[in-house]
Write a protein that holds these residues in place. Structure first.
Motif, short mmCIF file in Angstrom:
data_model
loop_
_atom_site.label_atom_id
_atom_site.label_comp_id
_atom_site.label_asym_id
_atom_site.label_seq_id
_atom_site.Cartn_x
_atom_site.Cartn_y
_atom_site.Cartn_z
N GLN A 201 0.81 -1.23 0.00
CA GLN A 201 0.00 0.00 0.00
C GLN A 201 0.84 1.28 0.00
O GLN A 201 0.41 2.29 -0.54
CB GLN A 201 -1.02 -0.01 1.13
N ARG A 202 2.04 1.24 0.53
CA ARG A 202 2.85 2.47 0.54
C ARG A 202 3.20 2.91 -0.89
O ARG A 202 3.30 4.11 -1.15
CB ARG A 202 4.08 2.33 1.41
N THR A 203 3.40 1.97 -1.81
CA THR A 203 3.67 2.37 -3.20
C THR A 203 2.38 2.78 -3.90
O THR A 203 2.37 3.73 -4.68
CB THR A 203 4.37 1.25 -4.00
N ILE A 204 1.31 2.08 -3.62
CA ILE A 204 0.01 2.41 -4.22
C ILE A 204 -0.43 3.79 -3.77
O ILE A 204 -0.87 4.62 -4.59
CB ILE A 204 -1.04 1.33 -3.85
N LEU A 205 -0.29 4.08 -2.48
CA LEU A 205 -0.68 5.39 -1.95
C LEU A 205 0.22 6.50 -2.48
O LEU A 205 -0.23 7.63 -2.68
CB LEU A 205 -0.66 5.36 -0.42
N HIS A 206 1.50 6.19 -2.70
CA HIS A 206 2.41 7.21 -3.21
C HIS A 206 2.08 7.58 -4.65
O HIS A 206 2.20 8.73 -5.05
CB HIS A 206 3.86 6.73 -3.10
N ALA A 207 1.66 6.61 -5.43
CA ALA A 207 1.31 6.86 -6.84
C ALA A 207 -0.06 7.50 -7.02
O ALA A 207 -0.32 8.14 -8.04
CB ALA A 207 1.35 5.54 -7.62
N ALA A 208 -0.93 7.36 -6.04
CA ALA A 208 -2.32 7.80 -6.17
C ALA A 208 -2.49 9.26 -6.57
O ALA A 208 -3.28 9.56 -7.47
CB ALA A 208 -3.10 7.48 -4.90
N PRO A 209 -1.80 10.22 -5.94
CA PRO A 209 -1.99 11.62 -6.36
C PRO A 209 -1.58 11.88 -7.81
O PRO A 209 -2.24 12.65 -8.52
CB PRO A 209 -1.11 12.41 -5.38
N VAL A 210 -0.51 11.24 -8.27
CA VAL A 210 -0.09 11.40 -9.67
C VAL A 210 -1.15 10.80 -10.58
O VAL A 210 -1.54 11.39 -11.59
CB VAL A 210 1.28 10.72 -9.92
N ALA A 211 -1.63 9.61 -10.22
CA ALA A 211 -2.65 8.93 -11.03
C ALA A 211 -3.91 9.79 -11.15
O ALA A 211 -4.46 9.92 -12.24
CB ALA A 211 -2.97 7.57 -10.41
N ARG A 212 -4.34 10.38 -10.04
CA ARG A 212 -5.53 11.25 -10.07
C ARG A 212 -5.29 12.47 -10.94
O ARG A 212 -6.12 12.84 -11.77
CB ARG A 212 -5.91 11.68 -8.65
N ALA A 213 -4.13 13.09 -10.77
CA ALA A 213 -3.82 14.32 -11.51
C ALA A 213 -3.76 14.07 -13.02
O ALA A 213 -4.15 14.94 -13.80
CB ALA A 213 -2.50 14.91 -11.02
N LEU A 214 -3.30 12.89 -13.42
CA LEU A 214 -3.11 12.59 -14.84
C LEU A 214 -4.18 11.66 -15.41
O LEU A 214 -4.12 11.30 -16.58
CB LEU A 214 -1.72 11.99 -15.06
#
Length: 138
Positions: A48-61
């Motif tokens: 989850q730490r990698t999934i949570l770290h990628a989440a803001p970038v994923a949302r933005a793009l």
């Protein structure tokens, strides 16, 4: 081009911890930095730490992250190689997998990430003979 980062700061040392507040802030900072980057593919591990770290970038793009097993670096490198030369990919890994990923993508110089380092942003640009890798701090 491939961006490779380690996940942000962890809340604790349990097996699958979420991000701490500092880790969440670092993930948001990465999203701001990569907002105009053209990232078309995002890969995380099953933690989850990698999934949570990628989440803001994923949302933005508006990109759906792909979860790939942390232990399968060769498989990840194959998936990344399938992208076109003009496409941009983000990989969120771990302190021990980021060096492996860079090596699998052709970077020959050894990379060491200290256990307390969460601020490295590696930018890998394919080259004629070998990729060029730039190590930034964020």
């Amino acid at each position: 081009m491939v961006y490779v980062v380690r996940h942000g700061e962890k809340l604790d040392d349990s097996k699958d911890p979420p991000l701490s507040v500092a880790g969440q802030e670092r993930a948001a900072r990465l999203a701001r930095m990569l907002a105009a980057s053209g990232v078309r593919g995002i890969y995380t591990t099953q933690y989850q730490r990698t999934i949570l770290h990628a989440a803001p970038v994923a949302r933005a793009l508006n990109v759906t992250p792909i979860v790939h097993p942390a232990a399968d670096t060769p498989g990840l490198a194959k998936k990344i190689a399938a992208y076109g030369a003009d496409e941009v990919v983000l990989v969120v890994g771990h302190g021990n997998t980021v060096p492996e990923i860079l090596k699998a993508l052709g970077h020959s110089n050894p990379v060491k990430i200290d256990e307390t380092e969460f601020d490295n942003l590696f930018v890998l640009v394919p080259g004629i003979k070998a990729p060029v890798v730039v190590r930034l701090k964020y």
